[in-house]
Design an enzyme around this catalytic site. Structure first.
Site, PDB file in Angstrom:
ATOM      1  N   GLU A  60      39.061  40.436  51.738  1.00 39.24           N
ATOM      2  CA  GLU A  60      38.976  40.411  50.459  1.00 39.24           C
ATOM      3  C   GLU A  60      39.946  40.778  49.448  1.00 39.24           C
ATOM      4  OE1 GLU A  60      35.743  39.275  49.047  1.00 39.24           O
ATOM      5  OE2 GLU A  60      35.781  38.184  50.994  1.00 39.24           O
ATOM      6  N   ASP A  78      38.058  29.523  42.178  1.00 39.77           N
ATOM      7  CA  ASP A  78      37.486  29.138  42.988  1.00 39.77           C
ATOM      8  C   ASP A  78      35.989  28.479  42.711  1.00 39.77           C
ATOM      9  OD1 ASP A  78      35.911  31.517  42.653  1.00 39.77           O
ATOM     10  OD2 ASP A  78      35.616  32.000  44.482  1.00 39.77           O
ATOM     11  N   THR A  83      35.587  37.238  39.734  1.00 43.05           N
ATOM     12  CA  THR A  83      35.186  37.847  41.059  1.00 43.05           C
ATOM     13  C   THR A  83      35.792  39.443  40.943  1.00 43.05           C
ATOM     14  OG1 THR A  83      35.349  36.021  42.344  1.00 43.05           O
ATOM     15  CG2 THR A  83      35.692  37.873  43.651  1.00 43.05           C
TER      16      THR A  83
END
Length: 275
Positions: A60, A78, A83
């Site tokens: 990640e 994305d 995020t």
């Protein structure tokens, strides 16, 4: 909730179901002598859980230092908005909203509480409406607060880690299988559609049975990882499957069902080691 997009080309190992006999042989080779007392340690053991956090962080955040990721936040293009945090909470996939709501419950006057209306409005989209220009800066400020850090830990466990370990135990898989479930739920979510964890497990069930249903653990985990790779390839942002091919497949091939150290793996071409 979602994995970072591919950063660089990976070296793919690729282990198909055809390799199961070799994997089973290795598992037998590393098995304890007959009569030896062995107590399997699940992934929720504190030491194993720390290993799991580091492995996921390598994929990640390209780092083993997962505790430095509370402040992480960016839009990785994305389609999921921002995020952020230790497990990739997303403004477009509801888990970031739930996290900030929990933070408000525990500390009502926190710096992120004012963004809750905007987070509710952008939930399910990639929009930043009402969040820019200061949300990322305020997130980084909140990340210094131990209350917010604990909120991240607790939501990671509630939404991702605990369900994965529970399902792994019910399927009769050991720490490696429980980790494979956890990594899948982190990337794909714990839903029932074709590319979520539930869909991946359902696809695997067409090829094999988990140990709790009388199946072989190696065969089952290979089927699960095959289904996981298929799901990853359905989306461009996840099409680099090295977190499976040059990590989980390697440990499975070596018969390391208990996820014992030392561990060596590659993600997106970068090498990692836990001694």
């Amino acid at each position: 909730m979602e994995a970072r997009p591919t950063r660089r080309n990976a070296l793919l190992l690729g282990l198909s179901l055809a390799a199961v006999p070799a994997a089973a042989t290795l598992a037998t080779r590393f098995a304890p002598a007959a009569g030896a007392a062995v107590q399997a340690v699940n992934l929720d053991d504190p030491a194993k859980k720390e290993i799991a956090m580091k492995i996921v962080c390598s994929a990640e955040n390209s780092s083993l230092d997962w505790k430095s990721q509370y402040k992480y936040i960016e839009d990785i293009d994305d389609g999921r908005g921002y995020t952020a945090g230790i497990i990739g909470f997303c403004s477009g996939t509801h888990d970031m909203l739930e996290l900030v709501e929990l933070y408000k419950t525990r500390k009502s006057g926190n710096i992120l509480a004012k963004y809750l209306p905007a987070l509710r409005n952008v939930d399910g989209s990639d929009s930043h409406a009402g969040l820019d220009p200061n949300y990322t800066k305020d997130w980084a400020t909140a990340a210094k607060d131990t209350v917010f850090q604990q909120c991240q830990n607790d939501e990671r466990d509630r939404v991702y880690f605990n369900p994965a370990v529970s399902r792994g135990k019910s399927d009769g898989v050991r720490a490696l299988g429980q980790f494979a479930y956890y990594d899948a739920i982190v990337m794909h979510g714990d839903g029932s559609d074709g590319t979520s964890f539930g869909g991946i497990r359902k696809r695997a069930l067409t090829k094999a049975k988990p140990p709790a249903q009388g199946g072989n653990e190696t065969t089952w985990l290979n089927a699960f990882l095959d289904a996981r790779v298929w799901a990853m390839k359905q989306e461009e942002a996840h099409s680099d499957t090295s977190r499976v091919d040059t990590a989980q497949r390697v440990w499975l091939r070596n018969g390391n069902f208990d996820l014992n150290t030392p561990l060596d793996w590659k993600v997106y071409g970068d090498s990692y080691h836990i001694g």
